[in-house]
Enzyme design. Sequence first.
Site, PDB file in Angstrom:
ATOM      1  N   HIS A 101       8.173  -0.972   3.989  1.00  0.00           N
ATOM      2  CA  HIS A 101       8.587  -0.761   2.483  1.00  0.00           C
ATOM      3  C   HIS A 101       9.445   0.277   1.891  1.00  0.00           C
ATOM      4  CE1 HIS A 101       4.548  -1.528   1.516  1.00  0.00           C
ATOM      5  NE2 HIS A 101       5.307  -0.352   0.052  1.00  0.00           N
ATOM      6  N   GLU A 123       3.957  -7.492  -8.890  1.00  0.00           N
ATOM      7  CA  GLU A 123       4.923  -6.930  -7.280  1.00  0.00           C
ATOM      8  C   GLU A 123       5.535  -8.482  -7.261  1.00  0.00           C
ATOM      9  OE1 GLU A 123       3.312  -6.962  -3.145  1.00  0.00           O
ATOM     10  OE2 GLU A 123       1.923  -5.103  -5.034  1.00  0.00           O
ATOM     11  N   GLU A 178       2.903   6.038   1.952  1.00  0.00           N
ATOM     12  CA  GLU A 178       2.209   5.265   1.759  1.00  0.00           C
ATOM     13  C   GLU A 178       2.202   4.098   3.527  1.00  0.00           C
ATOM     14  OE1 GLU A 178       0.608   0.294   0.818  1.00  0.00           O
ATOM     15  OE2 GLU A 178       3.048   1.798  -0.246  1.00  0.00           O
TER      16      GLU A 178
END
Length: 148
Positions: free
Chosen positions: A7, A43, A133
């Site tokens: 993502h 989120e 990440e």
Amino acid sequence: MFMRIDHIGIACHDLEAKIAFFSETFELEVVAREVNEEQGVKEAMLHIADGEGGGSYIQLLEPLSDDSPVGKFLARRGEGVHHVAFGVRDVTETMAKIDAKGVRLLDERPRHGSLGSQIAFLHPKDVGGMLTELVQAASPDEMAKKRS
């Protein structure tokens, strides 16, 4: 080492407005919403496509407070790309490999991420200024539970 882009995290001031924009403009579907107190964000995950090893998403992030990491990011840089997340098969193993190559880890061990994943962050100064990440997706059964 990386299987896919899991993502792109986008920091925003108004989560609902950004969800509307991405849904209407790009026809993306919200598949999960979460409040992550540990990371200080609300989120939404918007699904782009599925591929080997899992899906790809846009993650919209609204800070819960101005002193959260995303709140500080917004104050310094404004809305925009906050981080890039790469899908990996085993986050713990990948962390060890990257650490052995001299890249600093922001996490000592994996922690809870969106959609039941396990995540860890790399120090942006060691990755060309990009907060990075690592994401080990939940099993397909766990993903189905989160998306329903």
